[in-house]
Design a protein around this motif. Structure first.
Motif, PDB file in Angstrom:
ATOM      1  N   MET B  84       0.822  -1.222   0.000  1.00 13.66           N
ATOM      2  CA  MET B  84       0.000   0.000   0.000  1.00 13.66           C
ATOM      3  C   MET B  84       0.850   1.263   0.000  1.00 13.66           C
ATOM      4  O   MET B  84       0.442   2.304  -0.522  1.00 13.66           O
ATOM      5  N   ASP B  85       2.010   1.168   0.617  1.00 12.91           N
ATOM      6  CA  ASP B  85       2.855   2.344   0.850  1.00 12.91           C
ATOM      7  C   ASP B  85       3.086   3.233  -0.381  1.00 12.91           C
ATOM      8  O   ASP B  85       3.011   4.463  -0.254  1.00 12.91           O
ATOM      9  N   PRO B  86       3.371   2.658  -1.564  1.00 13.34           N
ATOM     10  CA  PRO B  86       3.684   3.525  -2.706  1.00 13.34           C
ATOM     11  C   PRO B  86       2.537   4.451  -3.120  1.00 13.34           C
ATOM     12  O   PRO B  86       2.753   5.374  -3.892  1.00 13.34           O
ATOM     13  N   PHE B  87       1.321   4.185  -2.599  1.00 10.83           N
ATOM     14  CA  PHE B  87       0.171   4.971  -3.057  1.00 10.83           C
ATOM     15  C   PHE B  87      -0.324   5.971  -2.022  1.00 10.83           C
ATOM     16  O   PHE B  87      -1.311   6.669  -2.243  1.00 10.83           O
ATOM     17  N   ARG B  88       0.358   6.022  -0.878  1.00  5.51           N
ATOM     18  CA  ARG B  88      -0.090   6.914   0.191  1.00  5.51           C
ATOM     19  C   ARG B  88      -0.115   8.361  -0.251  1.00  5.51           C
ATOM     20  O   ARG B  88      -1.052   9.099   0.034  1.00  5.51           O
ATOM     21  N   GLU B  89       0.940   8.769  -0.940  1.00  2.00           N
ATOM     22  CA  GLU B  89       1.057  10.175  -1.311  1.00  2.00           C
ATOM     23  C   GLU B  89      -0.081  10.578  -2.262  1.00  2.00           C
ATOM     24  O   GLU B  89      -0.634  11.678  -2.148  1.00  2.00           O
ATOM     25  N   ALA B  90      -0.433   9.700  -3.195  1.00  2.00           N
ATOM     26  CA  ALA B  90      -1.512  10.020  -4.148  1.00  2.00           C
ATOM     27  C   ALA B  90      -2.831  10.257  -3.408  1.00  2.00           C
ATOM     28  O   ALA B  90      -3.546  11.232  -3.671  1.00  2.00           O
ATOM     29  N   PHE B  91      -3.134   9.375  -2.464  1.00  2.00           N
ATOM     30  CA  PHE B  91      -4.387   9.528  -1.720  1.00  2.00           C
ATOM     31  C   PHE B  91      -4.328  10.752  -0.799  1.00  2.00           C
ATOM     32  O   PHE B  91      -5.313  11.461  -0.632  1.00  2.00           O
ATOM     33  N   ARG B  92      -3.161  10.957  -0.200  1.00  2.00           N
ATOM     34  CA  ARG B  92      -3.027  12.113   0.686  1.00  2.00           C
ATOM     35  C   ARG B  92      -3.273  13.403  -0.098  1.00  2.00           C
ATOM     36  O   ARG B  92      -3.999  14.291   0.342  1.00  2.00           O
ATOM     37  N   ALA B  93      -2.665  13.480  -1.270  1.00  2.00           N
ATOM     38  CA  ALA B  93      -2.822  14.682  -2.094  1.00  2.00           C
ATOM     39  C   ALA B  93      -4.282  14.867  -2.509  1.00  2.00           C
ATOM     40  O   ALA B  93      -4.821  15.975  -2.492  1.00  2.00           O
TER      41      ALA B  93
END
Lengths: 224, 224
Positions: B84-93
């Motif tokens: 899941m980690d690689p997608f955290r930034e996309a969802f956060r943004a």
């Protein structure tokens, strides 16, 4: 431990009023609903996605309990939202004064809150009739949130002994605020205080809950 | 509708790489976990406790889906948090730019997000092998959150026609931000983009999703 239930089947026994039972179920239902939300919100404080997911999944037990209590209210002919409404301000005031600043404060809040709530469920169950007592048993069967929180806190305190003082202080603040709120609720809901206190005074029930809480604190490496 | 699946059993067929499947499952798992949290958080915007509880209860479907996807990742030998980690930034943004300001904005976000996610699940399922396709079917079987949200939005727009313009604008903003984030993810995860696009381009899949979204908007009284 709380005092043993008095014989529920004998004649002339004390019975809580319908109004008191509805107040109690409304209070418990709102407590479960808000515990669910709080855990889902505070999960964001987790240091990694694994722990974050774990706390969110543990929260599901609370919303299941909410549903059990809400359905019982509906069965009794009461709109769950109406039964919960009188207690919103007490919970709001409690949460406003006890917003956790980090993951471990959040976990201590889960641990203390869940465990005190369970003790409270047990203390009042004895005074209820069979149907409501069975419901409380179901509610108590749920819940791994406190276990998860306890494990995390214990590990953190072992890892960093200086954490114990800070988290112990935090736990005392939670309990202090909780007692304040409970007294405010009891003073404005007399029949509920009667149900909770029964033969004992409301204050003595609080003392029993506080003692159980202190033992639990020690079991995770915190002190009073 | 998306293009029909190509024959999965024939020789020389295109097969997604293990890496792409893990990326996909990680993306979907994080999406479900965050949808759960978001719904539990946004439930606080509800105008009454009944609706607040309803949205919280609907959120449970999302965390169940998260568990299904996380277990599949574990089965594939991957730590779910790592996938899941690689997608955290996309969802956060995405969430940083689309924080709802009121109950109806929150519901539109649930409705749009849930439905677009379901379309996306359907679009990719055709390209997966049997085990993963069955998993996606299970995930799609869940979820009453979008239905609840749709009913509430429809009633609100009927009640106050001026709400339609404001909420339509909001929905467009959600979709715009979503497309931005999806493009960013696709550009940094090439094998994932291949899996999603398959024979079609990634862009054409986005167009299909957008068209389905527009029809859904109309069905609740919003426009594009």
């Amino acid at each position: 431990m709380v005092s043993e239930p008095t014989d529920q089947s004998g004649p002339g026994q004390w019975r809580p009023s319908r109004e008191a039972v509805i107040d109690l179920l409304g209070l418990l239902a709102l407590g479960e609903l808000l515990a669910f939300e709080r855990m889902a919100v505070d999960a964001r404080l987790a240091p990694d996605l694994g722990r974050r997911a774990h706390l969110s999944e543990a929260a599901v037990g609370e919303i299941r309990n909410f549903r059990l209590l809400a359905d019982r209210l509906t069965e009794l002919g009461v709109e769950p939202a109406d039964a919960m409404d009188p207690f919103r301000e007490a919970f709001r005031a409690f949460d406003a004064k006890t917003a956790p600043r980090d993951w471990f404060e959040a976990l201590v809040k889960v641990y203390v809150g869940d465990a005190v709530a369970d003790d409270f469920f047990r203390a009042v169950a004895a005074r209820l009739d069979d149907a409501d007592r069975r419901l409380i048993d179901q509610v108590l069967a749920e819940g791994t949130a406190a276990e998860f929180a306890a494990g995390e806190i214990r590990a953190a305190v072992e890892d960093d002994p200086t954490a114990s003082g800070r988290l112990s202080l935090w736990a005392r603040r939670l309990v202090g605020e909780g007692i304040n709120r409970a007294q405010a609720v009891a003073s404005t809901h007399e029949s509920l205080a009667d149900l909770i206190g029964g033969d004992d005074s409301f204050e003595s029930v609080l003392r029993v809950l506080t003692r159980a809480h202190q033992e639990r604190m020690r079991s995770v490496g915190l002190n009073n």
